[in-house]
Motif scaffolding. Structure first.
Motif, PDB file in Angstrom:
ATOM      1  N   ARG A  78      21.069  25.160  67.527  1.00  0.00           N
ATOM      2  CA  ARG A  78      20.584  25.345  66.150  1.00  0.00           C
ATOM      3  C   ARG A  78      19.334  24.495  65.891  1.00  0.00           C
ATOM      4  O   ARG A  78      18.363  24.962  65.308  1.00  0.00           O
ATOM      5  N   GLU A  81      16.351  26.021  67.951  1.00  0.00           N
ATOM      6  CA  GLU A  81      16.404  27.480  67.962  1.00  0.00           C
ATOM      7  C   GLU A  81      15.057  28.099  68.379  1.00  0.00           C
ATOM      8  O   GLU A  81      15.021  29.115  69.072  1.00  0.00           O
ATOM      9  N   ARG A 130      22.981  35.766  70.797  1.00  0.00           N
ATOM     10  CA  ARG A 130      23.486  36.698  69.777  1.00  0.00           C
ATOM     11  C   ARG A 130      24.966  36.453  69.495  1.00  0.00           C
ATOM     12  O   ARG A 130      25.398  36.553  68.344  1.00  0.00           O
ATOM     13  N   LYS A 133      25.092  33.524  67.174  1.00  0.00           N
ATOM     14  CA  LYS A 133      24.646  33.882  65.824  1.00  0.00           C
ATOM     15  C   LYS A 133      25.728  34.701  65.107  1.00  0.00           C
ATOM     16  O   LYS A 133      25.951  34.523  63.912  1.00  0.00           O
TER      17      LYS A 133
END
Length: 137
Positions: A78, A81, A130, A133
Motif C-alpha cells: 500500500r 503502490e 488485483r 485490491k
C-alpha cells in the motif's frame, strides 16, 4: 501445511512472497551481469564476445535497483503502490524489448526465455496485486 494454506488463501502473504521471489531473481541476475566472467556470455549464453564490461555492469546495477523496489512492495504494497505499478510496467516493457530483440536483431535463446519469464512475472504481479485490491487489504 500452514505455508501452503497461507499461499493459497492469504492474498497479502501471496503477494509479498511473489515480490520477494521477483526481487531475489532480479538481484541474482544483477550480480551475474556485474560479475560473471565475460567469456561466459559467449560460452554459455551465445552472445558475441564482450569486450567492454560497462553496459553489462550498468544493466546489473539497474537490476539491483529494481530488486530494491520489488522488496519495498513486498514489505508494504500500500505504501509503495506506485512501485507496484512501475514493477508491472518494467516487466511488460522488458517483455516487448526482449521479444523484439529475439525477432528482429538476433535469436539468442536466453534472451527469448528472459522475455517469457518477464511476461509471466508481470502477469503474476498483476494477478496478486488485483487479489490484494479485491480483498481491500
Amino acid at each position: 501445511m500452514k505455508f501452503a494454506k497461507r499461499v493459497c488463501c492469504d492474498a497479502p502473504f501471496r503477494f509479498s512472497l511473489l515480490m520477494w521471489l521477483v526481487a531475489l531473481h532480479s538481484f541474482l541476475v544483477g550480480l551475474a551481469l556485474m560479475f560473471m566472467p565475460r567469456e561466459y556470455f559467449n560460452l554459455y549464453f551465445n552472445y558475441q564476445p564482450v569486450s567492454e564490461r560497462f553496459f553489462s555492469v550498468q544493466a546489473g546495477v539497474f537490476h539491483i535497483v529494481l530488486s530494491i523496489g520489488y522488496g519495498l512492495t513486498a514489505i508494504d504494497w500500500r505504501r509503495f503502490e506506485g512501485v507496484v505499478v512501475l514493477s508491472v510496467i518494467a516487466k511488460f516493457v522488458a517483455t516487448v524489448f526482449l521479444f523484439s530483440y529475439s525477432a528482429f536483431v538476433a535469436w539468442i535463446l536466453v534472451v527469448f526465455l528472459s522475455g517469457v519469464g518477464d511476461f509471466f512475472m508481470g502477469l503474476a504481479i498483476v494477478w496478486a496485486y488485483r487479489c490484494n485490491k479485491k480483498k481491500g487489504r
